[in-house]
Design a protein around this motif. Structure first.
Motif, short mmCIF file in Angstrom:
data_model
loop_
_atom_site.label_atom_id
_atom_site.label_comp_id
_atom_site.label_asym_id
_atom_site.label_seq_id
_atom_site.Cartn_x
_atom_site.Cartn_y
_atom_site.Cartn_z
N MET A 121 0.82 -1.08 -0.09
CA MET A 121 -0.04 -0.10 0.07
C MET A 121 0.87 1.24 0.05
SD MET A 121 -3.12 -0.93 2.75
CE MET A 121 -4.27 -2.14 2.30
N TYR A 122 1.82 1.18 0.95
CA TYR A 122 2.86 2.33 0.97
C TYR A 122 3.24 2.64 -0.69
CZ TYR A 122 6.83 5.35 2.86
OH TYR A 122 7.69 6.28 3.01
N ALA A 123 3.79 1.37 -1.06
CA ALA A 123 4.48 1.80 -2.58
C ALA A 123 3.77 2.27 -3.46
CB ALA A 123 5.09 0.31 -2.96
N GLY A 127 4.62 5.92 -4.75
CA GLY A 127 5.42 5.42 -6.01
C GLY A 127 7.07 5.04 -5.60
N ASP A 128 7.37 4.59 -4.57
CA ASP A 128 8.56 4.11 -4.26
C ASP A 128 8.53 3.05 -2.93
OD1 ASP A 128 8.62 5.83 -1.74
OD2 ASP A 128 9.44 7.31 -2.91
N GLU A 129 9.49 2.33 -2.98
CA GLU A 129 9.41 1.08 -1.64
C GLU A 129 9.69 1.87 -0.41
OE1 GLU A 129 8.79 -2.01 -1.89
OE2 GLU A 129 8.20 -1.82 -4.13
N PRO A 130 8.87 1.40 0.70
CA PRO A 130 9.16 1.87 2.13
C PRO A 130 10.66 1.55 2.26
CG PRO A 130 7.68 0.13 1.88
CD PRO A 130 8.01 0.67 0.69
N PRO A 131 10.90 2.17 3.45
CA PRO A 131 12.43 1.77 4.15
C PRO A 131 12.26 0.29 4.69
CG PRO A 131 11.48 3.88 4.94
CD PRO A 131 10.37 3.26 4.37
N ALA A 132 13.26 -0.52 4.64
CA ALA A 132 13.45 -2.00 5.00
C ALA A 132 13.40 -1.79 6.51
CB ALA A 132 14.43 -2.48 4.52
N ARG A 133 13.14 -3.02 6.95
CA ARG A 133 12.90 -3.31 8.31
C ARG A 133 12.26 -2.45 9.28
NH1 ARG A 133 17.90 -4.46 6.44
NH2 ARG A 133 18.66 -2.81 7.09
N ARG A 134 10.95 -2.01 8.81
CA ARG A 134 10.43 -1.25 9.62
C ARG A 134 8.98 -1.80 10.00
NH1 ARG A 134 14.46 1.12 8.59
NH2 ARG A 134 14.78 3.47 8.62
N ALA A 222 -8.54 4.37 0.18
CA ALA A 222 -8.67 5.49 -0.29
C ALA A 222 -7.57 6.29 -0.13
CB ALA A 222 -9.72 6.13 0.26
N ASP A 223 -6.47 6.14 0.83
CA ASP A 223 -5.54 6.98 0.99
C ASP A 223 -4.49 6.79 -0.17
OD1 ASP A 223 -6.16 8.25 3.19
OD2 ASP A 223 -4.92 6.72 4.62
N VAL A 224 -4.60 5.60 -0.95
CA VAL A 224 -3.74 5.44 -2.26
C VAL A 224 -3.91 6.55 -3.08
CG1 VAL A 224 -3.07 3.64 -3.87
CG2 VAL A 224 -3.33 3.22 -1.68
#
Length: 306
Positions: A121-123, A127-134, A222-224
């Motif tokens: 959903m974040y991506a 439009g980009d990958e979220p930080p790893a290990r979160r 909807a947030d997307v």
């Protein structure tokens, strides 16, 4: 003897108009048509089967026949406050499917699977990958910071005075013009998103980022699209307010939904979000008891009553 009418065939969500607001009238079915009758007796026909969501404002009364027809054709009825900024109640256009509910619930209850869905959903939103290990909570915090920054940038772009998202649910009129426009805009987006979630057979309350609210999954989905669609509309109207700003926001939202082809995208995007969990949706067991009155194949989306 007249021939019986053919069975209703719901129009897929992707081919419908997004939202219609009705106020100060009686909604009924007369001569087979879904109509609004005003105090003078004038009828206005509403093509209910071609609309995803009907927002019912104060001063509206709905007959049993009208509610039943809306349910059969898969149109969501939503009872809202004046200008659409409060949501009091909503119908259910098609009834959630058990297999999809189980699939959604399994993804939401397993923290590892839930995190995968949240990352997707974040991506899709940024439009980009979220930080790893979160964790989910950490991603929620990062998302909140990006959202606040996005509001600030749009306010600067349109020249709107902005001191943050601030409103009182018990006193909407006390909010500034920008916040009132945003509330009206997001209500439009939430309405059509909830219609799509229910049409696809999922539960609005079973969320991944948002939790504990009746529309948690609706907010997630909807947030997307929020900053791609309705938020710029709200700031544009707030920058040059004239007349009824809530109505101007609604018209702008309707146009942007059409331009972005939003209703064509929501249900496939939900499948993409949930597919991030990388599990196979459950199939009904071999010994499952079928419905007493089987539903025929329908042209509508999954979840519609045939």
């Amino acid at each position: 003897m007249a021939a019986p009418l053919p069975p209703l065939r719901p129009i897929p969500i992707k081919e419908r108009q997004s939202v219609v607001f009705i106020e100060k009238g009686e909604v009924d079915v007369l001569d087979g048509a879904f109509v609004v009758v005003d105090v003078t007796g004038i009828r206005t026909q509403i093509p209910v089967g071609g609309i995803a969501c009907v927002m019912l404002e104060p001063g509206t009364r709905v007959s049993h026949r009208a509610a039943a027809l809306a349910a059969r054709v898969g149109t969501l009825l939503v009872w809202v406050g004046e200008a659409g900024v409060r949501l009091y109640s909503a119908g259910q256009p098609g009834g959630a499917r058990a297999d999809r509910l189980l699939y959604q619930a399994r993804l939401a209850l397993d923290e590892t699977l839930r995190l995968k869905v949240v990352r997707r959903m974040y991506a899709m939103r940024f439009g980009d990958e979220p930080p790893a290990r979160r964790s989910v909570e950490q991603l929620r915090g990062i998302e909140g910071a990006r959202v606040r920054r996005s509001y600030q940038l749009l306010a600067q772009k349109y020249g709107v005075k902005w001191s943050g998202r601030d409103y009182d649910q018990q006193d909407w009129d006390s909010a500034d013009i920008a916040n009132r426009c945003l509330s009206a805009a997001t209500s439009c987006l939430y309405g059509v998103t909830e219609a799509a979630v229910l049409a696809a057979g999922y539960a609005p309350a079973v969320g991944f980022i948002h939790t504990g609210k009746p529309l948690s999954f609706v907010y997630d989905v909807a947030d997307v699209y929020k900053f791609e669609t309705v938020v710029p509309v709200a700031f544009k109207v707030a920058a040059a307010p004239t007349g009824n700003v809530e109505r101007a926001v609604r018209l702008g939202c309707r146009d942007v939904f059409r331009q972005t082809r939003l209703l064509e995208r929501i249900i496939p995007d939900i499948e993409t979000m949930l597919a991030a969990g990388e599990i196979v949706p459950p199939a009904p067991p071999d010994d499952a008891v079928g419905p007493a009155i089987p539903n025929p194949d329908s042209l509508g989306d999954a979840g519609h009553r045939a």
